[in-house]
Scaffold this motif. Structure first.
Motif, mmCIF file in Angstrom:
data_model
loop_
_atom_site.group_PDB
_atom_site.id
_atom_site.type_symbol
_atom_site.label_atom_id
_atom_site.label_comp_id
_atom_site.label_asym_id
_atom_site.label_seq_id
_atom_site.Cartn_x
_atom_site.Cartn_y
_atom_site.Cartn_z
ATOM 1 N N TYR A 37 0.858 -1.168 0.000
ATOM 2 C CA TYR A 37 0.000 0.000 0.000
ATOM 3 C C TYR A 37 0.904 1.231 0.000
ATOM 4 N N ARG A 38 0.339 2.379 -0.333
ATOM 5 C CA ARG A 38 1.128 3.611 -0.290
ATOM 6 C C ARG A 38 0.268 4.769 0.175
ATOM 7 N N GLN A 39 0.949 5.754 0.724
ATOM 8 C CA GLN A 39 0.271 6.954 1.195
ATOM 9 C C GLN A 39 1.099 8.173 0.824
ATOM 10 N N ALA A 40 0.523 9.007 -0.019
ATOM 11 C CA ALA A 40 1.166 10.256 -0.411
ATOM 12 C C ALA A 40 0.741 11.353 0.556
ATOM 13 N N PRO A 41 1.521 12.421 0.658
ATOM 14 C CA PRO A 41 1.183 13.515 1.586
ATOM 15 C C PRO A 41 -0.211 14.062 1.305
ATOM 16 N N GLY A 42 -1.019 14.169 2.348
ATOM 17 C CA GLY A 42 -2.357 14.715 2.208
ATOM 18 C C GLY A 42 -3.377 13.785 1.612
ATOM 19 N N LYS A 43 -2.995 12.543 1.365
ATOM 20 C CA LYS A 43 -3.913 11.577 0.754
ATOM 21 C C LYS A 43 -4.089 10.361 1.657
ATOM 22 N N GLN A 44 -5.163 9.604 1.384
ATOM 23 C CA GLN A 44 -5.397 8.382 2.137
ATOM 24 C C GLN A 44 -4.492 7.264 1.631
ATOM 25 N N ARG A 45 -4.269 6.287 2.500
ATOM 26 C CA ARG A 45 -3.500 5.111 2.101
ATOM 27 C C ARG A 45 -4.287 4.355 1.043
ATOM 28 N N GLU A 46 -3.597 3.912 -0.003
ATOM 29 C CA GLU A 46 -4.262 3.205 -1.084
ATOM 30 C C GLU A 46 -3.549 1.901 -1.418
ATOM 31 N N LEU A 47 -4.324 0.958 -1.940
ATOM 32 C CA LEU A 47 -3.764 -0.322 -2.332
ATOM 33 C C LEU A 47 -2.920 -0.153 -3.595
ATOM 34 N N VAL A 48 -1.762 -0.791 -3.599
ATOM 35 C CA VAL A 48 -0.901 -0.809 -4.791
ATOM 36 C C VAL A 48 -1.007 -2.169 -5.479
ATOM 37 N N PHE A 67 4.394 -2.110 -12.319
ATOM 38 C CA PHE A 67 4.813 -2.733 -11.055
ATOM 39 C C PHE A 67 4.517 -4.222 -11.094
ATOM 40 N N THR A 68 5.367 -4.993 -10.410
ATOM 41 C CA THR A 68 5.166 -6.440 -10.292
ATOM 42 C C THR A 68 5.368 -6.861 -8.845
ATOM 43 N N ILE A 69 4.372 -7.534 -8.297
ATOM 44 C CA ILE A 69 4.481 -8.054 -6.935
ATOM 45 C C ILE A 69 4.822 -9.537 -7.004
ATOM 46 N N SER A 70 5.667 -9.985 -6.080
ATOM 47 C CA SER A 70 6.020 -11.402 -6.016
ATOM 48 C C SER A 70 6.299 -11.766 -4.565
ATOM 49 N N ARG A 71 6.380 -13.058 -4.292
ATOM 50 C CA ARG A 71 6.618 -13.510 -2.930
ATOM 51 C C ARG A 71 7.537 -14.717 -2.919
ATOM 52 N N ASP A 72 8.277 -14.829 -1.805
ATOM 53 C CA ASP A 72 9.129 -15.983 -1.556
ATOM 54 C C ASP A 72 8.706 -16.535 -0.207
ATOM 55 N N ASN A 73 7.946 -17.612 -0.221
ATOM 56 C CA ASN A 73 7.401 -18.147 1.023
ATOM 57 C C ASN A 73 8.497 -18.684 1.936
ATOM 58 N N THR A 74 9.550 -19.219 1.359
ATOM 59 C CA THR A 74 10.644 -19.755 2.173
ATOM 60 C C THR A 74 11.290 -18.651 2.996
ATOM 61 N N LYS A 75 11.404 -17.464 2.389
ATOM 62 C CA LYS A 75 12.028 -16.331 3.068
ATOM 63 C C LYS A 75 10.998 -15.449 3.776
ATOM 64 N N LYS A 76 9.704 -15.784 3.670
ATOM 65 C CA LYS A 76 8.633 -14.986 4.278
ATOM 66 C C LYS A 76 8.755 -13.534 3.822
ATOM 67 N N THR A 77 8.946 -13.354 2.526
ATOM 68 C CA THR A 77 9.239 -12.036 1.965
ATOM 69 C C THR A 77 8.331 -11.746 0.779
ATOM 70 N N VAL A 78 7.914 -10.482 0.698
ATOM 71 C CA VAL A 78 7.171 -9.997 -0.457
ATOM 72 C C VAL A 78 7.988 -8.892 -1.114
ATOM 73 N N TYR A 79 7.936 -8.850 -2.435
ATOM 74 C CA TYR A 79 8.697 -7.881 -3.206
ATOM 75 C C TYR A 79 7.754 -7.032 -4.051
ATOM 76 N N LEU A 80 8.220 -5.825 -4.376
ATOM 77 C CA LEU A 80 7.513 -4.979 -5.322
ATOM 78 C C LEU A 80 8.549 -4.395 -6.275
ATOM 79 N N GLN A 81 8.544 -4.888 -7.498
ATOM 80 C CA GLN A 81 9.413 -4.336 -8.528
ATOM 81 C C GLN A 81 8.677 -3.188 -9.194
ATOM 82 N N MET A 82 9.266 -1.999 -9.146
ATOM 83 C CA MET A 82 8.622 -0.801 -9.685
ATOM 84 C C MET A 82 9.466 -0.276 -10.838
ATOM 85 N N ASN A 83 8.898 -0.279 -12.019
ATOM 86 C CA ASN A 83 9.566 0.224 -13.211
ATOM 87 C C ASN A 83 8.822 1.439 -13.762
ATOM 88 N N SER A 84 9.492 2.174 -14.630
ATOM 89 C CA SER A 84 8.882 3.352 -15.267
ATOM 90 C C SER A 84 8.225 4.251 -14.233
#
Length: 120
Positions: A37-48, A67-84
């Protein structure tokens, strides 16, 4: 106790890329959905973006194709690749996980937030 620790934010020029990571630790039995999720100044938190335990993904219209979201369950980690990246992507980005702790029901947990600034 469960902790979500984010990393990867920073300052980037328009058109650039960043990769956010969020790792969970603690007495975790299982992790269901993960998201950003993200929150810009003066705005509500929004789903990414979100990713289910079966790796089904969902994106906000504003980031689809960039943007591309991915997960690695073994590492209990979520990623967000943000391009452009665009200046309007500037915000504090928060990760979220629905976690079942040992001996407890599922609950939502949040990271501390990481700043992403897109500017020339």
């Amino acid at each position: 106790q469960v902790q979500l620790v984010e990393s990867g934010g920073g300052l980037v020029q328009p058109g650039g890329s960043l990769r956010l990571s969020c790792a969970a630790s603690g007495s975790i039995f299982s992790i269901n959905a993960m998201g950003w999720y993200r929150q810009a100044p003066g705005k509500q938190r929004e789903l990414v973006a979100t990713i289910s335990s079966s790796r089904s993904t969902n994106y906000a219209d504003s980031v689809k194709g960039r943007f591309t979201i991915s997960r690695d369950n073994t590492k209990k980690t979520v990623y967000l690749q943000m391009n452009s990246l665009k200046p309007e992507d500037t915000a504090v980005y928060y990760c979220n996980m629905r976690i079942r702790r040992v001996g407890f029901n599922e609950a939502d947990y949040w990271g501390q937030g990481t700043q992403v600034t897109v500017s020339s």
